[in-house]
Design a protein around this motif. Structure first.
Motif, mmCIF file in Angstrom:
data_model
loop_
_atom_site.group_PDB
_atom_site.id
_atom_site.type_symbol
_atom_site.label_atom_id
_atom_site.label_comp_id
_atom_site.label_asym_id
_atom_site.label_seq_id
_atom_site.Cartn_x
_atom_site.Cartn_y
_atom_site.Cartn_z
ATOM 1 N N ASP A 33 7.061 -16.822 -54.806
ATOM 2 C CA ASP A 33 7.366 -16.297 -53.470
ATOM 3 C C ASP A 33 6.152 -16.410 -52.547
ATOM 4 O OD1 ASP A 33 9.931 -15.676 -54.242
ATOM 5 O OD2 ASP A 33 9.519 -13.550 -54.594
ATOM 6 N N GLN A 34 4.989 -16.057 -53.063
ATOM 7 C CA GLN A 34 3.769 -16.128 -52.262
ATOM 8 C C GLN A 34 3.416 -17.573 -51.923
ATOM 9 O OE1 GLN A 34 1.988 -13.628 -50.831
ATOM 10 N NE2 GLN A 34 3.702 -12.369 -51.564
ATOM 11 N N PHE A 35 3.628 -18.465 -52.870
ATOM 12 C CA PHE A 35 3.338 -19.882 -52.641
ATOM 13 C C PHE A 35 4.219 -20.434 -51.523
ATOM 14 C CE2 PHE A 35 3.842 -24.405 -53.320
ATOM 15 C CZ PHE A 35 2.567 -24.838 -53.653
ATOM 16 N N ILE A 36 5.495 -20.083 -51.546
ATOM 17 C CA ILE A 36 6.420 -20.560 -50.515
ATOM 18 C C ILE A 36 6.003 -20.052 -49.139
ATOM 19 C CG2 ILE A 36 8.801 -20.301 -49.673
ATOM 20 C CD1 ILE A 36 9.651 -20.524 -52.657
ATOM 21 N N LYS A 37 5.582 -18.796 -49.062
ATOM 22 C CA LYS A 37 5.100 -18.253 -47.785
ATOM 23 C C LYS A 37 3.879 -19.014 -47.291
ATOM 24 C CE LYS A 37 6.750 -13.510 -48.472
ATOM 25 N NZ LYS A 37 6.346 -12.095 -48.720
ATOM 26 N N LYS A 38 2.997 -19.364 -48.220
ATOM 27 C CA LYS A 38 1.764 -20.062 -47.857
ATOM 28 C C LYS A 38 2.012 -21.521 -47.478
ATOM 29 C CE LYS A 38 -1.135 -17.395 -51.093
ATOM 30 N NZ LYS A 38 -1.877 -17.489 -52.377
ATOM 31 N N VAL A 39 3.072 -22.111 -48.032
ATOM 32 C CA VAL A 39 3.262 -23.557 -47.889
ATOM 33 C C VAL A 39 4.525 -23.877 -47.091
ATOM 34 C CG1 VAL A 39 3.405 -25.769 -49.116
ATOM 35 C CG2 VAL A 39 1.995 -23.925 -50.043
ATOM 36 N N THR A 40 5.686 -23.887 -47.720
ATOM 37 C CA THR A 40 6.884 -24.427 -47.059
ATOM 38 C C THR A 40 7.462 -23.514 -45.983
ATOM 39 O OG1 THR A 40 8.309 -23.573 -48.833
ATOM 40 C CG2 THR A 40 7.497 -25.832 -49.054
ATOM 41 N N SER A 41 7.074 -22.245 -45.960
ATOM 42 C CA SER A 41 7.534 -21.348 -44.891
ATOM 43 C C SER A 41 6.423 -21.049 -43.885
ATOM 44 C CB SER A 41 8.060 -20.031 -45.482
ATOM 45 O OG SER A 41 9.224 -20.258 -46.246
ATOM 46 N N SER A 42 5.371 -21.836 -43.932
ATOM 47 C CA SER A 42 4.202 -21.566 -43.088
ATOM 48 C C SER A 42 4.262 -22.339 -41.775
ATOM 49 C CB SER A 42 2.924 -21.960 -43.837
ATOM 50 O OG SER A 42 2.853 -23.370 -43.976
ATOM 51 N N ASP A 43 3.422 -21.926 -40.829
ATOM 52 C CA ASP A 43 3.303 -22.646 -39.562
ATOM 53 C C ASP A 43 2.798 -24.069 -39.784
ATOM 54 O OD1 ASP A 43 4.187 -20.453 -38.162
ATOM 55 O OD2 ASP A 43 2.180 -19.748 -37.624
ATOM 56 N N LYS A 44 1.995 -24.248 -40.810
ATOM 57 C CA LYS A 44 1.472 -25.589 -41.097
ATOM 58 C C LYS A 44 2.602 -26.539 -41.483
ATOM 59 C CE LYS A 44 -3.158 -24.087 -42.406
ATOM 60 N NZ LYS A 44 -3.701 -24.526 -41.119
ATOM 61 N N TRP A 45 3.577 -26.030 -42.219
ATOM 62 C CA TRP A 45 4.722 -26.868 -42.596
ATOM 63 C C TRP A 45 5.522 -27.261 -41.346
ATOM 64 C CZ3 TRP A 45 4.969 -28.872 -47.323
ATOM 65 C CH2 TRP A 45 6.139 -29.539 -47.712
ATOM 66 N N LEU A 46 5.616 -26.345 -40.391
ATOM 67 C CA LEU A 46 6.302 -26.659 -39.139
ATOM 68 C C LEU A 46 5.573 -27.753 -38.367
ATOM 69 C CD1 LEU A 46 7.432 -23.149 -37.817
ATOM 70 C CD2 LEU A 46 8.814 -24.895 -38.958
ATOM 71 N N MET A 47 4.260 -27.820 -38.511
ATOM 72 C CA MET A 47 3.506 -28.905 -37.881
ATOM 73 C C MET A 47 3.933 -30.256 -38.451
ATOM 74 S SD MET A 47 -0.308 -27.206 -37.724
ATOM 75 C CE MET A 47 -1.089 -28.708 -37.099
ATOM 76 N N LEU A 48 4.263 -30.265 -39.736
ATOM 77 C CA LEU A 48 4.775 -31.490 -40.357
ATOM 78 C C LEU A 48 6.147 -31.840 -39.785
ATOM 79 C CD1 LEU A 48 3.823 -30.834 -44.091
ATOM 80 C CD2 LEU A 48 2.744 -32.471 -42.546
ATOM 81 N N ASP A 49 7.014 -30.835 -39.660
ATOM 82 C CA ASP A 49 8.336 -31.068 -39.073
ATOM 83 C C ASP A 49 8.223 -31.619 -37.651
ATOM 84 O OD1 ASP A 49 9.964 -30.352 -41.208
ATOM 85 O OD2 ASP A 49 10.137 -28.259 -40.597
ATOM 86 N N ARG A 50 7.216 -31.172 -36.926
ATOM 87 C CA ARG A 50 7.012 -31.643 -35.551
ATOM 88 C C ARG A 50 6.353 -33.024 -35.490
ATOM 89 N NH1 ARG A 50 7.821 -27.877 -31.554
ATOM 90 N NH2 ARG A 50 7.831 -25.693 -32.196
ATOM 91 N N GLY A 51 5.912 -33.520 -36.632
ATOM 92 C CA GLY A 51 5.273 -34.827 -36.647
ATOM 93 C C GLY A 51 3.881 -34.825 -36.050
#
Length: 202
Positions: A33-51
């Motif tokens: 759960d903590q890993f997901i918060k840090k990675v795939t649910s993080s603002d940094k992951w959204l930066m990837l989605d935004r390209g």
């Protein structure tokens, strides 16, 4: 009358289940759960989605920030694309809709490296008449801009569109624009939903 069907990709046509994936590397559910918060649910992951940045940059950043998680970060970034497998029962529906003359579109938050991987690996992407993918247009759902890009680019009338997504807040935006909508989850049988609209009836 429905003429166009708009699909989200993740967890509608392609599996994306990091929690299940991470169980291959640890049985500690709290740590997952903590890993997901840090990675795939993080603002940094959204930066990837935004390209805005490549995956390699986010990987390096996260490894520097969370050295205690290196034992999960290493296998995750090495193998995470393996999560992206087709949801076969829903992919089959794409072919059924295409045979019945509906135009098909994809509207999805997706990372460049992942999108290149799935489009090279899976032939069903050839069925789409058009796709608006977040990293290409530098905007993400639920921002209304990405919906507007789809509508304008392909000259769609919202009332003739049926939009399927697994995220309620994205569905809410589609509904406010005038799309007919289906909120999808694993308990939903899409064939039944389409039959309500009379779309798969022989």
């Amino acid at each position: 009358m429905i003429k166009h069907v708009i699909f989200d990709l993740g967890n509608v046509l392609l599996n994306f289940k990091p929690r299940q994936f991470l169980k291959k590397y640890t049985n500690d559910s709290e740590r997952i759960d903590q890993f997901i918060k840090k990675v795939t649910s993080s603002d940094k992951w959204l930066m990837l989605d935004r390209g805005l940045v490549p995956v390699s940059e986010i990987e390096d950043n996260l490894k520097e920030k969370y050295p205690e998680d290196i034992d999960l970060l290493d296998p995750f970034f090495k193998n995470w694309l393996e999560m992206l497998t087709p949801i076969k029962k829903n992919v089959k529906i794409l072919y059924m809709l295409k045979q019945r003359g509906y135009s098909l579109y994809a509207l999805s938050n997706f990372i460049k490296e992942a999108f290149e991987y799935v489009t090279q690996k899976y032939t069903f992407f050839e069925l789409f008449d058009g796709m608006v993918i977040s990293y290409r247009v530098k905007t993400i759902k639920p921002e209304e801009k990405i919906f507007s890009i789809l509508i304008k680019r392909y000259n769609l009338s919202p009332k003739t569109c049926l939009y399927i997504d697994d995220t309620k807040r994205f569905i809410a935006v589609g509904e406010s624009i005038g799309f007919n909508v289906i909120h999808y989850d694993s308990a939903v049988k899409l064939t039944d939903e389409f039959e309500i609209y009379g779309m798969l009836n022989d």
